[in-house]
Write an enzyme that holds these catalytic residues in place. Structure first.
Site, PDB file in Angstrom:
ATOM      1  N   ARG A   1       4.229  52.438 101.036  1.00 42.78           N
ATOM      2  CA  ARG A   1       4.789  52.117  99.722  1.00 42.78           C
ATOM      3  C   ARG A   1       4.921  53.369  98.863  1.00 42.78           C
ATOM      4  NH1 ARG A   1       3.123  46.404  99.494  1.00 42.78           N
ATOM      5  NH2 ARG A   1       3.926  45.391  97.637  1.00 42.78           N
TER       6      ARG A   1
ATOM      7  N   ARG B   1       7.871  30.772  94.289  1.00 45.54           N
ATOM      8  CA  ARG B   1       7.072  31.035  95.497  1.00 45.54           C
ATOM      9  C   ARG B   1       5.683  30.385  95.406  1.00 45.54           C
ATOM     10  NH1 ARG B   1       6.402  36.931  98.196  1.00 45.54           N
ATOM     11  NH2 ARG B   1       5.105  37.509  96.416  1.00 45.54           N
TER      12      ARG B   1
ATOM     13  N   ARG C   1       0.659  32.707  93.615  1.00 43.65           N
ATOM     14  CA  ARG C   1      -0.066  33.971  93.696  1.00 43.65           C
ATOM     15  C   ARG C   1      -0.271  34.534  92.293  1.00 43.65           C
ATOM     16  NH1 ARG C   1       2.478  38.078  98.017  1.00 43.65           N
ATOM     17  NH2 ARG C   1       1.944  39.555  96.403  1.00 43.65           N
TER      18      ARG C   1
HETATM   19  P1  AMP Z   1       2.387  42.538  98.684  1.00 44.25           P
HETATM   20  O1  AMP Z   1       1.936  41.217  99.173  1.00 44.25           O
HETATM   21  O2  AMP Z   1       2.912  43.412  99.779  1.00 44.25           O
HETATM   22  O3  AMP Z   1       3.350  42.434  97.522  1.00 44.25           O
HETATM   23  O4  AMP Z   1       1.076  43.295  98.134  1.00 44.25           O
HETATM   24  C1  AMP Z   1       0.300  42.764  97.071  1.00 44.25           C
HETATM   25  C2  AMP Z   1      -0.446  43.874  96.348  1.00 44.25           C
HETATM   26  O5  AMP Z   1      -1.322  44.549  97.271  1.00 44.25           O
HETATM   27  C3  AMP Z   1       0.443  44.979  95.782  1.00 44.25           C
HETATM   28  O6  AMP Z   1       0.983  44.654  94.503  1.00 44.25           O
HETATM   29  C4  AMP Z   1      -0.528  46.155  95.725  1.00 44.25           C
HETATM   30  O7  AMP Z   1      -1.404  46.050  94.618  1.00 44.25           O
HETATM   31  C5  AMP Z   1      -1.358  45.957  97.005  1.00 44.25           C
HETATM   32  N1  AMP Z   1      -0.755  46.680  98.160  1.00 44.25           N
HETATM   33  C6  AMP Z   1      -0.242  46.136  99.305  1.00 44.25           C
HETATM   34  N2  AMP Z   1       0.209  47.088 100.139  1.00 44.25           N
HETATM   35  C7  AMP Z   1      -0.005  48.273  99.507  1.00 44.25           C
HETATM   36  C8  AMP Z   1       0.264  49.631  99.850  1.00 44.25           C
HETATM   37  N3  AMP Z   1       0.849  49.975 101.015  1.00 44.25           N
HETATM   38  N4  AMP Z   1      -0.104  50.579  98.941  1.00 44.25           N
HETATM   39  C9  AMP Z   1      -0.691  50.262  97.769  1.00 44.25           C
HETATM   40  N5  AMP Z   1      -0.959  49.007  97.391  1.00 44.25           N
HETATM   41  C10 AMP Z   1      -0.622  48.003  98.239  1.00 44.25           C
END
Ligand code: AMP
Length: 209
Positions: free
Chosen positions: A88, A123, A155
Site C-alpha cells: 500500500r 457493505r 465494518r
Molecule cells: P483493507 O481491508 O485492505 O481496507 O484494510 C483495512 C485496514 O487495515 C486499512 O485501512 C489499514 O489501516 C490496515 N491495512 C491493511 N493492509 C495494510 C497495508 N498493506 N499497510 C498498512 N495498513 C494496512
C-alpha cells in the site's frame, strides 16, 4: 503465480481476488483481514493496529512488512498467492523486491470516489466466516444473515467519514504504486464499477494473453 491487486478501498479488490484465487487454486492473502482478526483477538499486533485502522490510517510499514514476510513463509504460499491490500506504499513495494519476490501480474481495479462511498455504505461483513456482501448488489441468501448463519455487521471503518479518510490516504500513499508498477512486467487495469462477473472475465482474459 504471484499476483497483486491494487485499487482504492471498496473498488472490489477483495471480491476479484477471491474469485481468481478459486480459479488458480492459490490463497488470497488479505492484510486487512489479518489486521481485523488480530484486533478481534486482542493480540499485541491488534492492540497496536486498532488506533490506525479506526481512523482509516495505514498501519506503519515496518509492522506490515513483518506480517507479510511471516505470512508468505507459510507452506500454503509455496505454489503462489494473490495479495489483496499489500503493498500500500512504495516502501512496502520495495520490501517485496528486497525479499526477491517476482510478480507475475499487477491488477488494478478502478473506481471513482463517489462510486466507492456509495458502495461501502451498503457493505456488510460476517464476523464469523469473513464473507462480504452488498445489501443491494450482492445480498445474502435470506437478505439478512450471512449464508453461514452469522450476524452481518458494518465494518467500523466503513463509516462515511472514515471512508473519506481512507480514500484520501489511498490517493496520497497508495496511488503512486500504479505508476510504480505500470512499468514493471504485466500490468492489467479493469473497471471495478461493472458487474463482478464481467470484471472477472476480463482479468482471466488478460492473464491468458
Ligand atoms: P483493507 O481491508 O485492505 O481496507 O484494510 C483495512 C485496514 O487495515 C486499512 O485501512 C489499514 O489501516 C490496515 N491495512 C491493511 N493492509 C495494510 C497495508 N498493506 N499497510 C498498512 N495498513 C494496512
Amino acid at each position: 503465480m504471484k499476483i497483486i491487486f491494487l485499487g482504492a478501498p471498496g473498488a472490489g479488490k477483495g471480491t476479484q481476488a477471491e474469485r481468481l484465487s478459486q480459479d488458480l487454486s492459490i490463497p488470497t492473502i488479505s492484510t486487512g483481514a489479518i489486521i481485523r482478526q488480530a484486533i478481534q483477538g486482542q493480540t499485541p499486533l491488534g492492540q497496536q493496529a486498532a488506533a490506525y485502522t479506526k481512523t482509516g490510517a495505514l498501519v506503519p510499514d515496518e509492522v506490515m512488512i513483518g506480517i507479510i514476510q511471516e505470512r508468505l513463509a507459510q507452506p500454503d504460499c509455496a505454489g503462489g498467492y494473490i495479495l489483496d491490500g499489500f503493498p500500500r506504499t512504495i516502501e512496502q513495494a520495495e520490501a517485496l523486491e528486497r525479499l526477491g519476490i517476482k510478480l507475475d501480474a499487477v491488477i488494478e481495479i478502478q473506481a471513482d470516489d463517489e462510486f466507492i462511498v456509495a458502495r461501502l455504505a451498503g457493505r456488510r461483513v460476517c464476523p464469523v466466516c469473513g464473507a462480504t456482501y452488498h445489501m443491494t448488489n450482492r445480498p445474502p441468501k435470506d437478505g439478512v444473515h450471512c449464508d453461514c448463519g452469522g450476524e452481518l455487521i458494518i465494518r467500523a471503518d466503513d463509516a462515511p467519514e472514515t471512508v473519506r479518510n481512507r480514500l484520501a490516504v489511498y490517493h496520497q500513499q497508495t496511488e503512486p504504486l500504479i505508476d510504480y508498477y505500470r512499468h514493471h512486467g504485466r500490468f492489467i487495469s479493469v473497471d471495478g464499477t461493472q458487474q463482478v462477473e464481467t470484471a472477472h472475465r476480463q482479468i482471466l482474459a488478460a492473464l491468458r494473453k
